[in-house]
Design a protein around this motif. Structure first.
Motif, PDB file in Angstrom:
ATOM      1  N   ALA A 112       0.760  -1.188   0.144  1.00  0.00           N
ATOM      2  CA  ALA A 112       0.069   0.000   0.196  1.00  0.00           C
ATOM      3  C   ALA A 112       0.841   1.324   0.046  1.00  0.00           C
ATOM      4  O   ALA A 112       2.176   1.256   0.491  1.00  0.00           O
ATOM      5  CB  ALA A 112      -0.900  -0.037   1.308  1.00  0.00           C
ATOM      6  N   LYS A 113       0.164   2.435  -0.689  1.00  0.00           N
ATOM      7  CA  LYS A 113       1.179   3.653  -0.540  1.00  0.00           C
ATOM      8  C   LYS A 113       1.153   4.244   0.837  1.00  0.00           C
ATOM      9  O   LYS A 113       0.111   3.944   1.507  1.00  0.00           O
ATOM     10  CB  LYS A 113       0.177   4.658  -1.381  1.00  0.00           C
ATOM     11  N   VAL A 114       2.237   4.714   1.253  1.00  0.00           N
ATOM     12  CA  VAL A 114       2.454   5.016   2.689  1.00  0.00           C
ATOM     13  C   VAL A 114       2.756   6.501   2.612  1.00  0.00           C
ATOM     14  O   VAL A 114       2.811   6.957   3.749  1.00  0.00           O
ATOM     15  CB  VAL A 114       3.665   4.053   3.255  1.00  0.00           C
ATOM     16  N   LYS A 115       3.075   7.165   1.655  1.00  0.00           N
ATOM     17  CA  LYS A 115       3.046   8.593   1.572  1.00  0.00           C
ATOM     18  C   LYS A 115       2.509   9.237   0.478  1.00  0.00           C
ATOM     19  O   LYS A 115       2.781   8.560  -0.683  1.00  0.00           O
ATOM     20  CB  LYS A 115       4.632   9.003   1.797  1.00  0.00           C
ATOM     21  N   ASN A 146      -1.748   6.399   9.524  1.00  0.00           N
ATOM     22  CA  ASN A 146      -2.519   5.449   9.229  1.00  0.00           C
ATOM     23  C   ASN A 146      -2.251   4.470   8.362  1.00  0.00           C
ATOM     24  O   ASN A 146      -2.472   3.168   8.127  1.00  0.00           O
ATOM     25  CB  ASN A 146      -4.043   5.928   9.027  1.00  0.00           C
ATOM     26  N   SER A 147      -1.711   4.873   7.088  1.00  0.00           N
ATOM     27  CA  SER A 147      -1.325   3.883   6.283  1.00  0.00           C
ATOM     28  C   SER A 147       0.083   3.285   6.573  1.00  0.00           C
ATOM     29  O   SER A 147      -0.126   1.932   6.585  1.00  0.00           O
ATOM     30  CB  SER A 147      -0.842   4.766   4.776  1.00  0.00           C
ATOM     31  N   TRP A 156      -1.427  14.276   1.595  1.00  0.00           N
ATOM     32  CA  TRP A 156      -1.987  13.447   2.842  1.00  0.00           C
ATOM     33  C   TRP A 156      -1.686  14.492   4.206  1.00  0.00           C
ATOM     34  O   TRP A 156      -0.817  14.939   3.921  1.00  0.00           O
ATOM     35  CB  TRP A 156      -1.398  12.177   2.961  1.00  0.00           C
ATOM     36  N   SER A 212      -1.424   0.575   8.960  1.00  0.00           N
ATOM     37  CA  SER A 212      -1.872  -0.549   8.105  1.00  0.00           C
ATOM     38  C   SER A 212      -0.747  -1.575   7.598  1.00  0.00           C
ATOM     39  O   SER A 212      -1.085  -2.733   7.658  1.00  0.00           O
ATOM     40  CB  SER A 212      -2.984   0.224   7.159  1.00  0.00           C
ATOM     41  N   GLN A 246      -3.277  10.875   8.080  1.00  0.00           N
ATOM     42  CA  GLN A 246      -3.465   9.772   6.914  1.00  0.00           C
ATOM     43  C   GLN A 246      -1.980   8.851   6.460  1.00  0.00           C
ATOM     44  O   GLN A 246      -2.048   7.873   6.435  1.00  0.00           O
ATOM     45  CB  GLN A 246      -3.838  10.544   5.521  1.00  0.00           C
ATOM     46  N   SER A 247      -0.798   9.864   6.815  1.00  0.00           N
ATOM     47  CA  SER A 247       0.519   8.938   6.336  1.00  0.00           C
ATOM     48  C   SER A 247       0.470   8.043   7.686  1.00  0.00           C
ATOM     49  O   SER A 247       0.965   6.951   7.513  1.00  0.00           O
ATOM     50  CB  SER A 247       1.548  10.045   6.557  1.00  0.00           C
TER      51      SER A 247
END
Length: 132
Positions: free
Chosen positions: A93-96, A107-108, A100, A111, A104-105
């Motif tokens: 998954a995209k982390v940055k 939370n990613s 954002w 995850s 949001q960063s």
């Protein structure tokens, strides 16, 4: 030792165990290694497990090419494929993203970390399924 068990040494580190249950029903099977040849004594991985014995089932169902074995193999492969797919998506998954917020960063990243933890938590289960 249980009456009716036949163990055949394959002379390659594996054994074939045959047993006919006296009555239909669920039986708990536990396989213990006695620690011979320098190995550590203890319960074999995946043991104990529950086995269902049914009446009037063809012996051919239990051969390596039989319906029961092939169905179990399909189930194991589907499990591994689905677990691998979900895990791959989760850790890829995209982390940055510049658009954002910090939340949001974070939370990613959390995850992705949760997916990595899941891999670690389920490692023994995954290894067992792959070894069957």
């Amino acid at each position: 030792s249980i009456h009716g068990i036949h163990v055949q040494d394959q002379d390659d580190g594996t054994y074939v165990v045959m047993y006919t249950a006296p009555n239909p029903g669920e039986y708990e099977v536990q396989v213990d290694f006695k620690g011979t040849f320098g190995g550590a004594e203890g319960t074999v991985r995946g043991s104990p497990c529950t086995i269902l014995f049914e009446e009037f089932v063809s012996r051919d169902n239990n051969t390596m090419a039989g319906k029961l074995v092939l169905d179990a193999l399909k189930q194991d492969l589907n499990f591994l494929l689905e677990f691998s797919r979900k895990t791959s998506e989760g850790i890829s998954a995209k982390v940055k993203d510049e658009t954002w917020t910090n939340e949001q960063s974070v939370n990613s990243l959390v995850s992705v970390k949760e997916h990595l933890n899941l891999i670690e938590e389920r490692q023994e289960e995954i290894n067992l399924v792959m070894d069957r």
